[in-house]
Scaffold this motif. Sequence first.
Motif, PDB file in Angstrom:
ATOM      1  N   ASP A  34      77.777  53.226  31.455  1.00 22.68           N
ATOM      2  CA  ASP A  34      76.723  53.050  30.659  1.00 22.68           C
ATOM      3  C   ASP A  34      75.217  54.353  30.921  1.00 22.68           C
ATOM      4  OD1 ASP A  34      74.601  52.693  28.815  1.00 22.68           O
ATOM      5  OD2 ASP A  34      74.861  50.341  28.018  1.00 22.68           O
ATOM      6  N   HIS A  35      75.913  55.307  29.965  1.00 21.92           N
ATOM      7  CA  HIS A  35      75.202  56.468  30.157  1.00 21.92           C
ATOM      8  C   HIS A  35      73.440  56.202  29.775  1.00 21.92           C
ATOM      9  CE1 HIS A  35      74.790  57.333  26.257  1.00 21.92           C
ATOM     10  NE2 HIS A  35      73.907  57.890  26.326  1.00 21.92           N
ATOM     11  N   TYR A  36      73.366  55.397  29.317  1.00 25.88           N
ATOM     12  CA  TYR A  36      71.872  54.917  29.349  1.00 25.88           C
ATOM     13  C   TYR A  36      71.495  54.257  30.692  1.00 25.88           C
ATOM     14  CZ  TYR A  36      69.937  55.401  24.527  1.00 25.88           C
ATOM     15  OH  TYR A  36      69.958  55.944  23.299  1.00 25.88           O
ATOM     16  N   PHE A  64      62.037  40.068  21.898  1.00 24.88           N
ATOM     17  CA  PHE A  64      61.928  41.300  22.991  1.00 24.88           C
ATOM     18  C   PHE A  64      62.330  41.449  21.870  1.00 24.88           C
ATOM     19  CE2 PHE A  64      62.305  41.868  27.315  1.00 24.88           C
ATOM     20  CZ  PHE A  64      61.510  40.646  28.024  1.00 24.88           C
ATOM     21  N   TYR A  65      61.482  42.441  21.268  1.00 26.75           N
ATOM     22  CA  TYR A  65      62.554  43.822  19.703  1.00 26.75           C
ATOM     23  C   TYR A  65      63.139  44.424  20.193  1.00 26.75           C
ATOM     24  CZ  TYR A  65      58.490  40.397  17.763  1.00 26.75           C
ATOM     25  OH  TYR A  65      58.002  38.786  17.184  1.00 26.75           O
ATOM     26  N   ILE A  66      64.552  44.442  19.618  1.00 26.54           N
ATOM     27  CA  ILE A  66      65.316  45.880  19.615  1.00 26.54           C
ATOM     28  C   ILE A  66      65.324  46.446  18.004  1.00 26.54           C
ATOM     29  CG2 ILE A  66      66.014  44.618  21.363  1.00 26.54           C
ATOM     30  CD1 ILE A  66      68.530  44.632  19.940  1.00 26.54           C
ATOM     31  N   ARG A  67      65.848  47.270  18.335  1.00 25.30           N
ATOM     32  CA  ARG A  67      66.397  48.623  16.984  1.00 25.30           C
ATOM     33  C   ARG A  67      66.299  49.756  17.012  1.00 25.30           C
ATOM     34  NH1 ARG A  67      60.342  51.381  13.943  1.00 25.30           N
ATOM     35  NH2 ARG A  67      60.135  51.283  16.169  1.00 25.30           N
ATOM     36  N   ASN A  91      75.302  47.407  24.624  1.00 27.21           N
ATOM     37  CA  ASN A  91      75.284  48.424  26.159  1.00 27.21           C
ATOM     38  C   ASN A  91      74.134  48.399  26.169  1.00 27.21           C
ATOM     39  OD1 ASN A  91      76.046  49.583  23.449  1.00 27.21           O
ATOM     40  ND2 ASN A  91      77.912  51.118  23.973  1.00 27.21           N
ATOM     41  N   HIS A  92      73.713  49.968  25.415  1.00 27.49           N
ATOM     42  CA  HIS A  92      72.101  50.098  26.175  1.00 27.49           C
ATOM     43  C   HIS A  92      71.509  49.132  25.762  1.00 27.49           C
ATOM     44  CE1 HIS A  92      75.372  53.589  25.823  1.00 27.49           C
ATOM     45  NE2 HIS A  92      74.813  54.004  24.630  1.00 27.49           N
ATOM     46  N   MET A  93      71.197  48.646  24.210  1.00 27.18           N
ATOM     47  CA  MET A  93      69.672  48.126  24.400  1.00 27.18           C
ATOM     48  C   MET A  93      69.748  46.521  25.135  1.00 27.18           C
ATOM     49  SD  MET A  93      68.802  49.855  21.840  1.00 27.18           S
ATOM     50  CE  MET A  93      66.955  49.322  21.247  1.00 27.18           C
ATOM     51  N   LEU A  94      70.947  46.106  25.544  1.00 26.53           N
ATOM     52  CA  LEU A  94      70.818  45.104  26.900  1.00 26.53           C
ATOM     53  C   LEU A  94      70.849  45.669  27.605  1.00 26.53           C
ATOM     54  CD1 LEU A  94      73.612  42.474  25.108  1.00 26.53           C
ATOM     55  CD2 LEU A  94      70.940  42.140  24.719  1.00 26.53           C
TER      56      LEU A  94
END
Length: 489
Positions: free
Chosen positions: A177-179, A334-337, A239-242
């Motif tokens: 996961d490159h993040y 937790f807000y994600i976008r 992946n990245h956001m979680l």
Amino acid sequence: SNKPRTTIVIFGATGDLAKRKLFPSIYNLYKKGQLSEEFAVVGVARRPWTNETIRDTVRQSLQGNDHAAEELEEFCSHFYYHPFDVTSKSSYHELNELLTRLESNYHIPGNRIFYMAMAPEFFGTIAVNLKTEGLTDTAGWTRLVIEKPFGRDYPSAYELNEEIRQAFDEDQIYRIDHYLGKEMVQNIEVIRFANAIFEPLWNNRYISNIQITSSETLGVEDRGGYYETSGALRDMVQNHMLQMVSLLAMDPPIRLTTNEIRSEKIKVLRALRPVTGDKVHKYFVRGQYGPGTVNGKEVDGYRNEDKVDPQSHTETFVAGKLLIDNHRWAGVPFYIRTGKRMGIKSTKIVVQFKELPMNLYFDKNDVMHPNLLIIHIQPDEGISLVLNGKKIGPTGETIPVQLDYSNDSVDGVNTPEAYERLLYDCMLGDATNFAHWDELELSWKYVDAISKVWETLPAQFPNYPSGSMGPEESDRLLSADGFHWWPLD
Ligand code: BG6
């Protein structure tokens, strides 16, 4: 030693990832002396390339890098190419012979990294054949690095994992996961757990909400084929956001070991409140870009992109409200976008603190400003803290003051590329910044429940113009709770 001797076998070496990320990362490791001078890289793919073709490609991929000519030639001479048919046993045998020969030339003790950077439908077959044809049977260690997408939902991820596990143990598998390789993503843990002024406040008593944005200005480019089977939820959220949510929400690990850190992250995913059925429309917003203007340039809508269905219902934007049901976070959204073709390329985390119970100090518009901690992940790297101070002079007004720390201003060193770190970690056998199967299982199950609902209800697309910050519903998601997205620039 911290200069591991290894062969890196790249499946899919003729592809874009190898050229854009892997070759330059290997070069940087080489240049910094983090790679033993005795190494070999073997590119594997279907095309009938030769050692010369791959070396030319490596040279091209390093254009713009400053390097001395001999150094570059020396580096390129370590690259080899093996044309390959995924399903033919003899292809594996020939590859094994090549690896054995290189190991003897370069005195590499049988350490092999198998890097899967090709179409995911072959990941499983290749992994199984590596084992049955004896390529994993060496005197050293063997590791499998596997690129995304790791499945497109829980059942396909499970199936792929079962296949891979026939050939490699969990601790030999490095799921990228490159993040997790980004400097400031790695810094989240340090900022949180090494600072007495944050950790005691890092909970539902003092934090009102956390906002995580990863916006892109690029469209789907030439990946329409893949993206049509994916969409932003699978491509970025699973992946990245979680991963960023887990790092922000986890409890302090008792030790800085892979297992301890992972187990804290996994607990966060286990505590995520599932969003199912009718709740999906309340907690999640999807969008798809229409035509518009990005950075002064007019661009087409998603439905006009190459290899995209002109009626496509694939989402290129997702916003969501996540709740974590544990003692630390109960009640804190937790807000994600995340989205493509937005007005700005930026990944940022904003931690908004609660207001004081009694504050008598307002600004000139009678507004109180909450304290914010902003973690800038990219393109700028740094942290900002927004506080309140007195405006100089007699008016008694309060103004927000922002303390900025930027990585770039510290000795101007370019931070290493994510891939560079991750490859190095893999060589050292450190899997901390890779995704464990348990994380994949939980995150896929979380997003599957959302896709399932979206699939049954057609969306009103396109619903945001290119160059905007996404559909209006994304703003309403926060305004319904009395919040708003903090601006990113
Ligand atoms: C990848 C996605 O995982 O991340 C791409 O597949 C996306 O669609 C990319 O563009 C974003 O990465 P970054 O590092 O530019 O934020």
